[in-house]
Design a protein around this motif. Structure first.
Motif, short mmCIF file in Angstrom:
data_model
loop_
_atom_site.label_atom_id
_atom_site.label_comp_id
_atom_site.label_asym_id
_atom_site.label_seq_id
_atom_site.Cartn_x
_atom_site.Cartn_y
_atom_site.Cartn_z
N LEU A 69 0.83 -1.21 0.00
CA LEU A 69 0.00 0.00 0.00
C LEU A 69 0.86 1.26 0.00
O LEU A 69 0.63 2.18 -0.79
CB LEU A 69 -0.93 0.00 1.23
CG LEU A 69 -1.84 1.21 1.37
CD1 LEU A 69 -2.89 1.23 0.27
CD2 LEU A 69 -2.51 1.23 2.75
N VAL A 70 1.86 1.29 0.87
CA VAL A 70 2.75 2.45 0.93
C VAL A 70 3.51 2.60 -0.38
O VAL A 70 3.70 3.71 -0.89
CB VAL A 70 3.71 2.33 2.12
CG1 VAL A 70 4.76 3.45 2.08
CG2 VAL A 70 2.95 2.38 3.44
N ASN A 115 8.38 2.13 6.99
CA ASN A 115 7.80 3.04 6.00
C ASN A 115 7.71 4.50 6.43
O ASN A 115 7.25 5.35 5.66
CB ASN A 115 6.39 2.56 5.64
CG ASN A 115 6.41 1.24 4.89
OD1 ASN A 115 6.79 1.19 3.73
ND2 ASN A 115 6.00 0.16 5.56
N ALA A 116 8.15 4.80 7.65
CA ALA A 116 7.99 6.16 8.18
C ALA A 116 8.70 7.21 7.33
O ALA A 116 8.14 8.26 7.03
CB ALA A 116 8.50 6.21 9.62
N VAL A 171 8.59 11.95 3.89
CA VAL A 171 9.08 12.70 2.74
C VAL A 171 7.93 13.10 1.82
O VAL A 171 7.88 14.23 1.32
CB VAL A 171 10.13 11.87 1.96
CG1 VAL A 171 10.45 12.52 0.62
CG2 VAL A 171 11.40 11.69 2.78
N ALA A 172 6.98 12.19 1.62
CA ALA A 172 5.83 12.48 0.74
C ALA A 172 4.73 13.26 1.45
O ALA A 172 3.79 13.74 0.81
CB ALA A 172 5.26 11.18 0.18
N ASN A 173 4.86 13.38 2.78
CA ASN A 173 3.84 14.05 3.60
C ASN A 173 2.45 13.40 3.39
O ASN A 173 1.45 14.07 3.15
CB ASN A 173 3.76 15.54 3.28
CG ASN A 173 3.03 16.33 4.37
OD1 ASN A 173 3.14 16.00 5.55
ND2 ASN A 173 2.28 17.35 3.98
N ASN A 174 2.43 12.09 3.51
CA ASN A 174 1.19 11.31 3.38
C ASN A 174 0.77 10.72 4.72
O ASN A 174 1.59 10.57 5.63
CB ASN A 174 1.39 10.16 2.38
CG ASN A 174 1.56 10.64 0.96
OD1 ASN A 174 1.06 11.70 0.58
ND2 ASN A 174 2.26 9.86 0.14
N TRP A 175 -0.51 10.37 4.81
CA TRP A 175 -1.07 9.75 6.01
C TRP A 175 -1.98 8.59 5.59
O TRP A 175 -2.59 8.64 4.52
CB TRP A 175 -1.91 10.73 6.81
CG TRP A 175 -1.22 12.00 7.19
CD1 TRP A 175 -0.59 12.29 8.35
CD2 TRP A 175 -1.13 13.20 6.39
NE1 TRP A 175 -0.09 13.57 8.34
CE2 TRP A 175 -0.41 14.16 7.14
CE3 TRP A 175 -1.58 13.54 5.12
CZ2 TRP A 175 -0.14 15.43 6.67
CZ3 TRP A 175 -1.29 14.81 4.64
CH2 TRP A 175 -0.60 15.75 5.41
N ARG A 203 1.93 9.02 10.99
CA ARG A 203 1.48 8.79 9.61
C ARG A 203 0.50 7.63 9.47
O ARG A 203 -0.06 7.43 8.39
CB ARG A 203 2.70 8.51 8.72
CG ARG A 203 3.73 9.62 8.70
CD ARG A 203 3.18 10.87 8.02
NE ARG A 203 4.12 11.98 8.10
CZ ARG A 203 3.90 13.17 7.53
NH1 ARG A 203 2.81 13.39 6.83
NH2 ARG A 203 4.79 14.14 7.66
N PHE A 204 0.29 6.87 10.54
CA PHE A 204 -0.57 5.68 10.48
C PHE A 204 -1.44 5.62 11.74
O PHE A 204 -0.90 5.60 12.84
CB PHE A 204 0.27 4.40 10.42
CG PHE A 204 1.31 4.35 9.33
CD1 PHE A 204 1.02 3.74 8.12
CD2 PHE A 204 2.57 4.88 9.52
CE1 PHE A 204 1.98 3.67 7.11
CE2 PHE A 204 3.54 4.81 8.53
CZ PHE A 204 3.23 4.22 7.32
#
Length: 269
Positions: free
Chosen positions: A30-31, A68-69, A74-78, A101-102
């Protein structure tokens, strides 16, 4: 948390919201799809259940975060995880699995991002529950463990968790509807008028599980109750769900219902 408390998650930096179908434990994939294949940035991903929490020991999921942190930072995703029937409910209290992030979020959580207000409600009935219970018992016998070994802790790995069904919390939903203006609903299963309505697979499993058809009908009735209550005074535009491992969409009474296949992505605009 009492019967009328609910969590609110806000993402002011978020620039897009993407809903994912079931991932069944493929957290790393997924990541990778999110950050590498599709190069998403400043994106909130919400997994609509069957995430895969509980099939491994608790430390396994903490290692997923560590692995995956950096990529997510870096991508600034959650990523938010909604409870499915293939998940241990103990992880979905908003505290047990909560990282920058999770987060595995509780049922009836409110998510605010990109001008949207989303209501998330998990749960469904496992039509394969008899198989999973038998498989777990066989594994225990193979490992020379007794049934008492299963109750050592709520986070012990397992194949099935009995408190899997969706819950119609009337008082909590009333309070949310007073305090929030919801436009999007994320659930694991769906109201009865949505696909999937073909019951061939269900009937096959029901040969070994006489209560199954009754429980599944109750599950869909629960979702109907949630739908009718929300329709009374909320302007819902989108309703996304997974569970059925197929892709489908239809506009019903002004709501776009979207069924997501395994690892299928859908952006809320």
């Amino acid at each position: 948390m009492n019967n009328t408390d609910y969590n609110i998650y806000e993402f002011p930096e978020c620039e897009s919201i993407v809903i994912s179908g079931d991932i069944h434990g493929d957290f790393n994939l997924l990541v990778n799809k999110m950050c590498v294949q599709y190069r998403m940035e400043n994106t909130l991903m919400i997994v609509a259940g069957d995430c895969g929490f509980g099939f491994q020991n608790k430390g396994y999921y903490e290692n997923i975060v560590k692995r995956n942190a950096k990529r997510m930072n870096v991508a600034n995703n959650w990523i938010l995880f909604v409870r499915g029937n293939h998940d241990n409910p103990a992880y979905f209290d908003g505290k047990t699995f909560r990282h920058k992030r999770f987060i595995a979020i509780p049922d009836y959580s409110i998510v605010k991002a990109c001008g949207h207000t989303l209501l998330c409600i998990g749960g469904a009935i496992s039509i394969d529950r008899s198989y999973r219970l038998n498989a777990w018992e066989q594994l225990q016998r193979k490992c020379h463990k007794s049934s008492q070994d299963l109750s050592k802790g709520i986070y012990e790995r397992n194949y099935y968790w009995p408190k899997e069904k969706p819950v119609f919390n009337v008082e909590l939903l009333k309070r949310i509807m007073v305090e929030q203006i919801i436009d999007t609903v994320i659930t694991h299963t769906s109201p009865s008028f949505c696909e999937l309505q073909n019951k061939n697979g269900l009937y096959r499993w029901a040969n070994d599980d006489t209560q199954l058809t009754v429980d599944v009908q109750q599950e869909r009735n629960t979702m109907d109750s949630i739908y009718h209550m929300l329709k009374e005074n909320q302007n819902i535009t989108h309703w996304c769900y997974g569970h059925f491992h197929q892709s489908w969409h239809s506009n019903i009474d002004g709501i776009l219902f979207k069924m997501l296949d395994i690892m299928e992505f859908y952006e809320i605009r």
